[in-house]
Design a protein around this motif. Structure first.
Motif, PDB file in Angstrom:
ATOM      1  N   ASP A 118       0.841  -1.209   0.000  1.00  0.00           N
ATOM      2  CA  ASP A 118       0.000   0.000   0.000  1.00  0.00           C
ATOM      3  C   ASP A 118       0.871   1.252   0.000  1.00  0.00           C
ATOM      4  N   ILE A 119       1.874   1.262   0.876  1.00  0.00           N
ATOM      5  CA  ILE A 119       2.762   2.422   0.998  1.00  0.00           C
ATOM      6  C   ILE A 119       3.529   2.643  -0.303  1.00  0.00           C
ATOM      7  N   ASN A 120       3.996   1.563  -0.893  1.00  0.00           N
ATOM      8  CA  ASN A 120       4.725   1.686  -2.170  1.00  0.00           C
ATOM      9  C   ASN A 120       3.819   2.202  -3.289  1.00  0.00           C
ATOM     10  N   LYS A 121       2.557   1.807  -3.265  1.00  0.00           N
ATOM     11  CA  LYS A 121       1.586   2.313  -4.254  1.00  0.00           C
ATOM     12  C   LYS A 121       1.426   3.824  -4.111  1.00  0.00           C
ATOM     13  N   ILE A 123       3.518   5.956  -2.767  1.00  0.00           N
ATOM     14  CA  ILE A 123       4.753   6.628  -3.177  1.00  0.00           C
ATOM     15  C   ILE A 123       4.877   6.643  -4.700  1.00  0.00           C
ATOM     16  N   SER A 124       4.436   5.557  -5.340  1.00  0.00           N
ATOM     17  CA  SER A 124       4.491   5.496  -6.809  1.00  0.00           C
ATOM     18  C   SER A 124       3.574   6.516  -7.464  1.00  0.00           C
ATOM     19  N   LEU A 232      -2.956  11.692  -2.775  1.00  0.00           N
ATOM     20  CA  LEU A 232      -2.070  10.593  -3.165  1.00  0.00           C
ATOM     21  C   LEU A 232      -2.758   9.244  -3.006  1.00  0.00           C
ATOM     22  N   THR A 233      -3.536   9.099  -1.932  1.00  0.00           N
ATOM     23  CA  THR A 233      -4.248   7.848  -1.676  1.00  0.00           C
ATOM     24  C   THR A 233      -5.268   7.574  -2.776  1.00  0.00           C
ATOM     25  N   ASP A 234      -6.032   8.607  -3.131  1.00  0.00           N
ATOM     26  CA  ASP A 234      -7.026   8.462  -4.207  1.00  0.00           C
ATOM     27  C   ASP A 234      -6.349   8.112  -5.527  1.00  0.00           C
ATOM     28  N   LYS A 235      -5.253   8.782  -5.799  1.00  0.00           N
ATOM     29  CA  LYS A 235      -4.527   8.556  -7.050  1.00  0.00           C
ATOM     30  C   LYS A 235      -3.953   7.144  -7.098  1.00  0.00           C
ATOM     31  N   ALA A 236      -3.523   6.634  -5.935  1.00  0.00           N
ATOM     32  CA  ALA A 236      -2.922   5.299  -5.875  1.00  0.00           C
ATOM     33  C   ALA A 236      -3.960   4.190  -5.890  1.00  0.00           C
ATOM     34  N   GLY A 237      -5.231   4.554  -5.674  1.00  0.00           N
ATOM     35  CA  GLY A 237      -6.294   3.545  -5.662  1.00  0.00           C
ATOM     36  C   GLY A 237      -6.324   2.720  -4.390  1.00  0.00           C
ATOM     37  N   VAL A 238      -5.794   3.270  -3.299  1.00  0.00           N
ATOM     38  CA  VAL A 238      -5.844   2.570  -2.002  1.00  0.00           C
ATOM     39  C   VAL A 238      -7.157   2.957  -1.338  1.00  0.00           C
TER      40      VAL A 238
END
Length: 304
Positions: A118-121, A123-124, A232-238
């Motif tokens: 999740d964290i890596n997502k 950051i990506s 960032l969370t929304d963008k990462a899809g988490v």
């Protein structure tokens, strides 16, 4: 004595005698100001000297109908009880009308945590080719790598980072100082940010030692950090409900899962009581329970 006078006295008491943090202090005073408004508007301007237990019960009942969470209701009651306990001990009142108030029964709060994927997502999802993105990357890594509260993050000073010994000095809740180890990876990231990104900022003179700056060259606000994390969370899809504090929870949970002693985790988080830190052992227990229910041959779901 008016409400405003006693609220001011209460604020001074909490700040200097109870050593409340600014955020907790603001919450308590805000709660009592709401009670003051109710007393003035609905109770014909009744004073803090004459308000009764029944009045307070009626007020709490009215608030409970507005669909606030049980946790918010519990804090209101905590604030009111503290206020009238102060008035009683200060001999402003002979009785304490809030002594018998009871808050809602709260279940154990188990905070959301992020997995390493999740964290890596997250950051990506950061645009690393921009200075803003590199700053935000550094923010996420410090939140997760050091387990800081958001208030500690935005107050972090460059002079409190010891790159030679790899630790950061944190002034936490109640002005308690602690020293948090800095991983080599996080330390190198901070050095690069300071030398290559932050140096480009036009810095306000009052914030020359502040680590993370906004576009005006001053310290960032809590709200901005929350918005950065949400974006960032929304963008990462988490899909988990995530705030800056989630990285602190994840920091502690991952340390415990990898064998760190609970006392060391308590020290790094700046918890005054081990009881607060023990919530993470409950998280670990929940995880073990899920493993047993999923994989043990005596579990009916597996046998079917």
């Amino acid at each position: 004595m008016t409400w405003d006078e006693k609220i001011k006295d209460f604020e001074i008491f909490l700040r200097f005698e109870r050593n409340f943090s600014e955020n907790t202090l603001d919450a308590y005073i805000r709660d009592i100001r709401k009670l003051k408004e109710y007393a003035e508007e609905d109770l014909e301007n009744i004073s803090p000297a004459t308000i009764t237990y029944d009045h307070l019960q009626e007020y709490i009942f009215k608030l409970s109908k507005q669909k606030f969470s049980e946790r918010s209701q519990a804090r209101w009651i905590s604030s009111i009880k503290a206020f009238f306990k102060f008035l009683h001990e200060d001999e402003f009142r002979e009785d304490n009308p809030a002594a018998l108030l009871e808050g809602p029964k709260l279940g154990l709060y188990l905070p959301d945590t992020l997995t390493l994927p999740d964290i890596n997502k997250i950051i990506s999802a950061i645009e690393m080719n921009t200075d803003l993105g590199r700053r935000n990357h550094c923010i996420v890594e410090v939140l997760y790598g050091c387990g800081l509260r958001v208030s500690e993050l935005i107050d972090l000073k460059i002079s409190n980072i010891n790159f030679k010994e790899n630790y950061i000095k944190i002034n936490g809740k109640g002005n308690k100082t602690r020293f948090v180890p800095l991983a080599d990876y996080t330390g190198e990231l901070l050095k690069t940010y300071i030398l290559e990104v932050r140096c480009k900022n036009k810095v306000n003179k009052k914030h020359e030692d502040t680590l993370f700056l906004n576009s005006r060259g001053t310290s960032m606000s809590r709200v901005i950090v929350f918005l950065i994390i949400k974006e960032l969370t929304d963008k990462a899809g988490v899909s988990k409900k995530i705030s800056p504090h989630t990285f602190r929870h994840s920091f502690a949970t991952h340390l415990l899962q990898n064998g760190a002693d609970l006392r060391y985790i308590q020290e790094m988080l700046g918890h005054s009581s081990i009881t607060t830190t023990e919530i993470y052992t409950r998280l670990k227990t929940e995880e073990l329970r899920d493993v047993i229910l999923t994989y043990h041959p005596r579990n009916t779901n597996v046998l079917e």
